[in-house]
Design a protein around this motif. Structure first.
Motif, PDB file in Angstrom:
ATOM      1  N   TYR A 159       0.879  -1.157   0.000  1.00 10.63           N
ATOM      2  CA  TYR A 159       0.000   0.000   0.000  1.00 10.63           C
ATOM      3  C   TYR A 159       0.923   1.215   0.000  1.00 10.63           C
ATOM      4  O   TYR A 159       2.125   1.084   0.257  1.00 10.63           O
ATOM      5  N   ASP A 162      -1.501   6.348   3.739  1.00  5.50           N
ATOM      6  CA  ASP A 162      -1.844   5.838   5.072  1.00  5.50           C
ATOM      7  C   ASP A 162      -3.288   5.319   5.146  1.00  5.50           C
ATOM      8  O   ASP A 162      -3.563   4.359   5.852  1.00  5.50           O
ATOM      9  N   SER A 164      -4.783   3.684   3.093  1.00  4.24           N
ATOM     10  CA  SER A 164      -4.909   2.386   2.415  1.00  4.24           C
ATOM     11  C   SER A 164      -4.443   1.247   3.307  1.00  4.24           C
ATOM     12  O   SER A 164      -4.621   0.071   2.977  1.00  4.24           O
ATOM     13  N   PHE A 165      -3.842   1.596   4.449  1.00  7.07           N
ATOM     14  CA  PHE A 165      -3.220   0.570   5.299  1.00  7.07           C
ATOM     15  C   PHE A 165      -4.215  -0.463   5.810  1.00  7.07           C
ATOM     16  O   PHE A 165      -3.968  -1.669   5.742  1.00  7.07           O
ATOM     17  N   GLN A 169      -4.274  -4.429   5.190  1.00  4.37           N
ATOM     18  CA  GLN A 169      -4.223  -5.350   6.331  1.00  4.37           C
ATOM     19  C   GLN A 169      -5.369  -6.375   6.271  1.00  4.37           C
ATOM     20  O   GLN A 169      -5.142  -7.579   6.460  1.00  4.37           O
ATOM     21  N   VAL A 186       2.680  -6.923   5.229  1.00  6.40           N
ATOM     22  CA  VAL A 186       2.081  -5.749   4.574  1.00  6.40           C
ATOM     23  C   VAL A 186       3.152  -4.677   4.532  1.00  6.40           C
ATOM     24  O   VAL A 186       3.740  -4.349   5.567  1.00  6.40           O
ATOM     25  N   LYS A 188       4.754  -0.824   2.926  1.00  3.70           N
ATOM     26  CA  LYS A 188       4.492   0.475   2.281  1.00  3.70           C
ATOM     27  C   LYS A 188       5.462   0.634   1.118  1.00  3.70           C
ATOM     28  O   LYS A 188       6.678   0.449   1.289  1.00  3.70           O
TER      29      LYS A 188
END
Ligand SMILES: [Zn+2]
Length: 242
Positions: A159, A162, A164-165, A169, A186, A188
């Motif tokens: 992702y 932020d 989109s976190f 998850q 996961v 960034k």
């Protein structure tokens, strides 16, 4: 004072004391029940105050639907990775994406769109742009990973923004359980397709096509159906929060 009238006075005092004690008990019971009613009445209010959260996930145009854009990675002149067997990533991503599309479409709350439905080339810039023009509530880009070392295997989800976190998850959680592959986490990452998306966007690397075991599973019909269900469930879990 006569003995009998003193006795009467004592009796009367005892009656009054009982009345006072009983009244006190009734009053405190009333207070207790009132405070319990208040506590139960305030629960939904608290939930309402915290649950709607982000505006971007609200249904579009007054309809009760969430728009989901499914993006089968690569296509046309861009084959993507070559798997251990020599098969191309673009065919895998399309086969899996169509199954995710079919899964999500069964739930009337979702309006599902794909960036491509056959072996055509879509510019990288075009993919996030489609999501933005659609005003999609979630953009899901589906891929198979590649690495020079054929022993490397596993599932990872990327992702960028932020907001989109949580989507990353929720989908990753289901994906890892379903693939049975190594959990690579996961992460960034500032990839263009993620950076350019104005709405929650995730990039799924379901497994390593260059790893023979991962590839064998990924190319099996049964594994694809389970993976598609997992991705759809992850998306549903994400939207169930709103
Ligand atoms: Zn790819």
């Amino acid at each position: 004072m006569k003995r009998s009238s003193r006795k009467q006075l004592q009796n009367r005092r005892a009656i009054w004391m009982s009345i006072i004690v009983l009244t006190g008990m009734v009053w405190s019971l009333y207070k207790l029940s009132a405070s319990l009613t208040l506590a139960s009445a305030s629960l939904p209010l608290t939930e309402l105050a915290v649950s709607p959260g982000k505006n971007h996930a609200a249904p579009q145009n007054g309809t009760s639907r969430y728009k989901i854009l499914i993006d089968p990675g690569h296509g046309g002149k861009d084959p993507g990775a070559a798997g251990a067997s020599g098969k191309q990533e673009k065919a895998y991503t399309l086969a899996l994406s169509k199954k995710v599309f079919d899964q999500l479409r069964q739930d009337p709350v979702f309006e599902v769109v794909m960036t491509r439905t056959d072996d055509t080339f879509v510019e990288l810039e075009g993919r996030a742009q489609i999501a933005n023009e659609l005003d999609a509530d979630a953009f899901i880009s589906i891929h198979g990973n590649t690495y020079k070392d054929p022993d490397v295997s596993g599932t990872e989800t990327f992702y960028y923004a932020d907001d989109s976190f949580v989507l990353a998850q929720k989908v990753h959680e289901q994906l890892v359980k379903s693939t049975g592959f190594k959990d690579r986490g996961v992460k960034k990452e500032g990839w263009k397709v993620l950076r350019d998306s104005k709405h929650p966007a995730v990039f799924l690397e379901v497994g390593y096509l260059t790893n023979r075991n991962n590839e064998t599973d990924m190319l099996s019909e049964a594994h694809q159906i389970r993976t598609a269900q997992a991705i759809a469930n992850g998306i549903k879990n994400y939207f169930a929060r709103f």
